[in-house]
Write a protein that holds these residues in place. Structure first.
Motif, PDB file in Angstrom:
ATOM      1  N   SER A 565       0.846  -1.010   0.088  1.00 20.51           N
ATOM      2  CA  SER A 565      -0.008  -0.089  -0.068  1.00 20.51           C
ATOM      3  C   SER A 565       0.940   1.404   0.077  1.00 20.51           C
ATOM      4  O   SER A 565       1.941   1.110   0.305  1.00 20.51           O
ATOM      5  N   CYS A 566       0.046   2.309  -0.322  1.00 18.63           N
ATOM      6  CA  CYS A 566       1.138   3.607  -0.533  1.00 18.63           C
ATOM      7  C   CYS A 566       0.574   4.544   0.574  1.00 18.63           C
ATOM      8  O   CYS A 566      -0.674   4.724   0.614  1.00 18.63           O
ATOM      9  N   LEU A 567       1.645   5.164   1.286  1.00 14.22           N
ATOM     10  CA  LEU A 567       1.235   5.828   2.334  1.00 14.22           C
ATOM     11  C   LEU A 567       1.280   7.588   2.030  1.00 14.22           C
ATOM     12  O   LEU A 567       0.325   8.093   2.530  1.00 14.22           O
ATOM     13  N   GLY A 568       1.795   7.813   0.777  1.00 13.91           N
ATOM     14  CA  GLY A 568       1.673   9.204   0.148  1.00 13.91           C
ATOM     15  C   GLY A 568       2.786   9.415  -0.921  1.00 13.91           C
ATOM     16  O   GLY A 568       3.292   8.240  -1.552  1.00 13.91           O
ATOM     17  N   VAL A 569       2.881  10.436  -1.389  1.00 14.09           N
ATOM     18  CA  VAL A 569       3.834  11.125  -2.477  1.00 14.09           C
ATOM     19  C   VAL A 569       4.834  11.791  -1.779  1.00 14.09           C
ATOM     20  O   VAL A 569       4.802  12.684  -1.053  1.00 14.09           O
ATOM     21  N   GLY A 570       6.206  11.626  -2.372  1.00 10.42           N
ATOM     22  CA  GLY A 570       7.134  12.244  -1.858  1.00 10.42           C
ATOM     23  C   GLY A 570       8.001  12.967  -3.307  1.00 10.42           C
ATOM     24  O   GLY A 570       7.795  12.207  -4.183  1.00 10.42           O
ATOM     25  N   LEU A 571       8.687  13.938  -3.031  1.00 11.99           N
ATOM     26  CA  LEU A 571       9.612  14.574  -4.257  1.00 11.99           C
ATOM     27  C   LEU A 571      11.024  14.585  -3.722  1.00 11.99           C
ATOM     28  O   LEU A 571      11.525  14.866  -2.811  1.00 11.99           O
ATOM     29  N   VAL A 572      11.771  13.870  -4.489  1.00 14.75           N
ATOM     30  CA  VAL A 572      13.249  13.612  -4.103  1.00 14.75           C
ATOM     31  C   VAL A 572      14.113  15.022  -4.596  1.00 14.75           C
ATOM     32  O   VAL A 572      14.163  15.109  -5.761  1.00 14.75           O
ATOM     33  N   ARG A 573      14.321  15.654  -3.347  1.00 10.84           N
ATOM     34  CA  ARG A 573      15.216  16.794  -4.079  1.00 10.84           C
ATOM     35  C   ARG A 573      16.479  16.959  -4.338  1.00 10.84           C
ATOM     36  O   ARG A 573      17.140  17.577  -5.065  1.00 10.84           O
ATOM     37  N   CYS A 574      17.158  15.809  -3.724  1.00 10.40           N
ATOM     38  CA  CYS A 574      18.386  15.532  -4.123  1.00 10.40           C
ATOM     39  C   CYS A 574      18.834  14.423  -3.381  1.00 10.40           C
ATOM     40  O   CYS A 574      18.158  13.752  -2.394  1.00 10.40           O
ATOM     41  N   VAL A 575      19.957  13.488  -4.015  1.00 10.44           N
ATOM     42  CA  VAL A 575      20.343  12.086  -3.417  1.00 10.44           C
ATOM     43  C   VAL A 575      21.910  12.295  -2.995  1.00 10.44           C
ATOM     44  O   VAL A 575      22.738  12.892  -4.028  1.00 10.44           O
TER      45      VAL A 575
END
Length: 668
Positions: A565-575
């Motif tokens: 299941s998916c808990l939400g959405v995230g944006l990867v700002r940097c690695v």
């Protein structure tokens, strides 16, 4: 006004004469008396002093026929452009099959990317529609209704007590945070503006900073429907078998504990989403408190960014395109801090969601397992009070037909609404009757895996065939642009969310949908500046990471877990590969981030307006930044501008030619 100048040694002072005001206007300003203006023979506009609200008064003889009954909704007379808050003070208004009454304000969005909205009215007699201050209406609406009745009483010659009329109240509505980003886009900048070339049958009644209201007749709009994209209500459809199905659904809920389920299917661009939206509004308008919506189309989602299948609980009418009612947070991780929705019109809440990582279903096993888990979650709802509406993909042949048949078997619906296109080549090969689904000619998914429960062997739904409502005129808003609108409306609120530094060891790995096996060494480049799903798995045994990745880098999952299941959405700002951290920006609360077991890369790219916004608001929220991150802030952001080949950037995994992204690819 005349301008007089005084001579001065220091500077020239400008003195302006005040504008001249006649006696009638001065008296109206002093007493705050509303101004009544005749816009047409049977249409008047009432302007309230020191208020942005405009009240439109429509008389019955302008649009209604003498044969109409007292309780019937008349033909639409208005065309709305833009977005506004709308309510009805006398009578009622119907938009997208939802009846708006006097109780509250409703946000309405009529945009260019879909058909313009039309307004239908129900007239009421002044002698019977009395003001009741105890009916639970908004206080501002109660005061506004009193003002309207006072004006009508003072103008009894124009509005006798036997006159049937409808009073509509409109006030400007500022779009959410995506409004500013749309102005930077060369396609979306005019999405809320009226068309430059308007049909001659439209007459301007009132306009404001965010909306324009025009007057027309249903006959004129039907005559130009091939050239002018306008949503015309289909009275034959809703007074026929589909309207009877809604009535039967309400009666069954009152006398039975069985949940009533609707499944909408048909070819692409045939109006499936519009029919499902109107079906939800119709149920809410008939007194249903909430409706469950099962979105089975990952390419044209309703409440989530593309790449998801979800189960959503809807409690307010859907009076706009999908990007106007995106949801912030899933399930118990939903966060209202970044949601500017009105408390009287609650935003839909996602009960469960599964991320597929792309606009296509991908693996049939993964898709059907996700639909099966959502169907199980829908069965836990109260069957007597929460009906279910499911929207399916527009894939009508081959594997798409197999997935559609299996979806119907999994849901065991009460009604299947099959939309038929005017072109026979685009329709489904057969009517999806229970006999066809149980026959040998219907495709079946022969799953070898034990984790797929399989479809129900007993189906007994009622098939309702609906003619498609295709528009022959071309539009510049295709499926890719519709997906970009949903992505923009979802990720723009992320700019106000904190950025978390998540170590690589906090999750097992990353699943790349549709990626090849040669990207293990560049997994950080794939993730950077991209959307990811924050997913959890029921059993960690299903999470099998690839052994080819170096020890200090991110690990890639070999397969998508069957039960996740998916808990939400995230944006990867940097690695940050040196410190083995991922800078993740999300509205999911920190206490729920510990439950995330893996990241699922979402294929849709971030639109350019959001990338430009990141350039101006690039920041990190956590204290104690590393030296590498501080040095990266001094350099140009990795999202826009010229970049060397060795720089960090999202790596495209599929070959797709989109003219809208050509300049984006050049920069990257």
């Amino acid at each position: 006004p005349k301008v007089k100048r005084k001579k001065s040694l220091q500077s020239a002072e400008v003195v302006m004469d005040p504008p001249k005001i006649d006696a009638a206007q001065q008296e109206r300003l002093e007493t705050n008396e509303p101004k009544l203006t005749a816009m047409d023979t049977n249409c008047y506009k009432l302007e309230i002093a020191n208020s942005e609200v405009s009240v439109l008064l429509f008389l019955e003889s302008n649009v209604a026929s003498s044969a109409a009954t007292e309780d019937s909704i008349k033909d639409p007379i208005g065309v709305l452009f833009g977005c506004c808050q709308l309510s009805c003070l006398i009578g009622s208004v119907k938009i997208l099959e939802f009846v708006i009454r006097r109780n509250k304000w409703r946000p309405v969005y009529s945009t260019e990317n879909v058909s313009w909205l039309t307004v239908g009215i129900q007239f009421a007699n002044l002698s019977t529609d009395k003001l009741d201050e105890t009916d639970g209406t908004d206080e501002s609406l109660t005061q506004l209704t009193k003002t309207v009745f006072d004006v009508l009483a003072r103008n009894s010659k124009l509005f006798p007590s036997s006159q049937r009329l409808c009073a509509i109240a409109c006030k400007p509505l500022k779009p959410a945070g995506y409004g500013e980003a749309f102005r930077k886009h060369h396609i979306f900048r005019y999405i809320f503006a009226p068309p430059k070339v308007q049909p001659s049958c439209l007459q301007l009644i009132t306009e404001s900073t965010s909306y324009s209201f025009y007057l027309s007749s249903i006959q004129s709009l039907r005559s130009i429907s091939n050239e002018f994209r306008v949503h015309l209500p289909d009275d034959e459809l809703w007074s026929g078998r589909l309207g009877e199905a809604v009535t039967e659904c309400l009666d069954t809920n009152r006398h039975s504990r069985e949940q009533q389920r609707f499944v909408v299917c048909g070819p692409r661009n045939s109006g499936k989403s519009s029919v499902a939206r109107c079906l939800i509004n119709r149920l809410l308008s008939e007194g249903v408190a909430s409706v469950a919506y099962l979105d089975c189309d990952p390419g044209q989602t309703e409440f989530t960014p593309p790449g998801f299948v979800s189960l959503t609980l809807v409690q307010s009418p859907l009076l706009g395109p999908p990007f106007t009612h995106q949801v912030f947070g899933f399930g118990e991780t939903a966060c209202s801090e970044y949601d500017n929705a009105d408390s009287s019109n609650p935003r839909p809440s996602i009960l469960a969601a599964c991320c597929l990582g792309g606009c296509s279903p991908g693996s049939p096993r993964d898709y059907l397992s996700a639909v099966a888990s959502l169907a199980t979650a829908a069965a836990d709802l109260d069957p007597a009070t929460v009906p279910l509406v499911a929207n399916t993909m527009g894939w009508t042949n081959g594997l798409g037909l197999l997935l559609l048949c299996e979806t119907i078997r999994l849901l065991s619906p009460s009604y299947v609404v099959q939309i038929e296109s005017e072109s026979p080549n685009r329709n489904l090969p057969s009517l999806l009757t229970p006999g066809y689904l149980l026959s040998e000619s219907a495709p079946r998914f022969r799953a070898c895996q034990s984790d797929y429960p399989g479809g129900n062997a007993q189906v007994g739904h009622l098939l309702i065939c609906v003619p498609g409502r295709l528009r022959s005129q071309p539009t510049r808003y295709g499926a890719p642009q519709q997906r970009e609108l949903s992505v923009l409306a979802t990720v723009l609120p992320l700019s106000n969310c904190p950025v978390y530094r998540v170590p690589f060891d906090a999750f097992v790995g990353v699943y790349i949908s549709g990626g090849n096996s040669r990207i293990n060494d560049s997994l950080d480049r794939v993730l950077n500046a991209s959307l990811v799903g924050l997913c959890t798995a029921d059993e960690d045994a299903d999470l099998q990471a690839s052994s080819g990745a170096p020890q200090r880098q991110l690990r890639r999952l070999n397969r998508l877990p069957s039960r996740h299941s998916c808990l939400g959405v995230g944006l990867v700002r940097c690695v940050d590969s040196n410190n083995r951290q991922v800078c993740l920006q999300t509205w999911t609360p920190s206490e729920h981030l510990a439950r995330v077991r893996f990241l699922l890369h979402n294929i849709p790219d971030l639109p350019l307006p959001f990338l430009d916004k990141l350039q101006s608001s690039d920041r990190l929220a956590e204290e104690g930044e590393s030296a590498a991150a501080s040095q990266q802030q001094q350099q140009p952001p990795p999202y826009v501008g010229e970049m060397p080949d060795c720089g960090i950037g999202s790596l495209r995994l599929r070959a797709e030619r989109r003219p809208l992204k050509h300049h984006h690819l050049q920069r990257r």
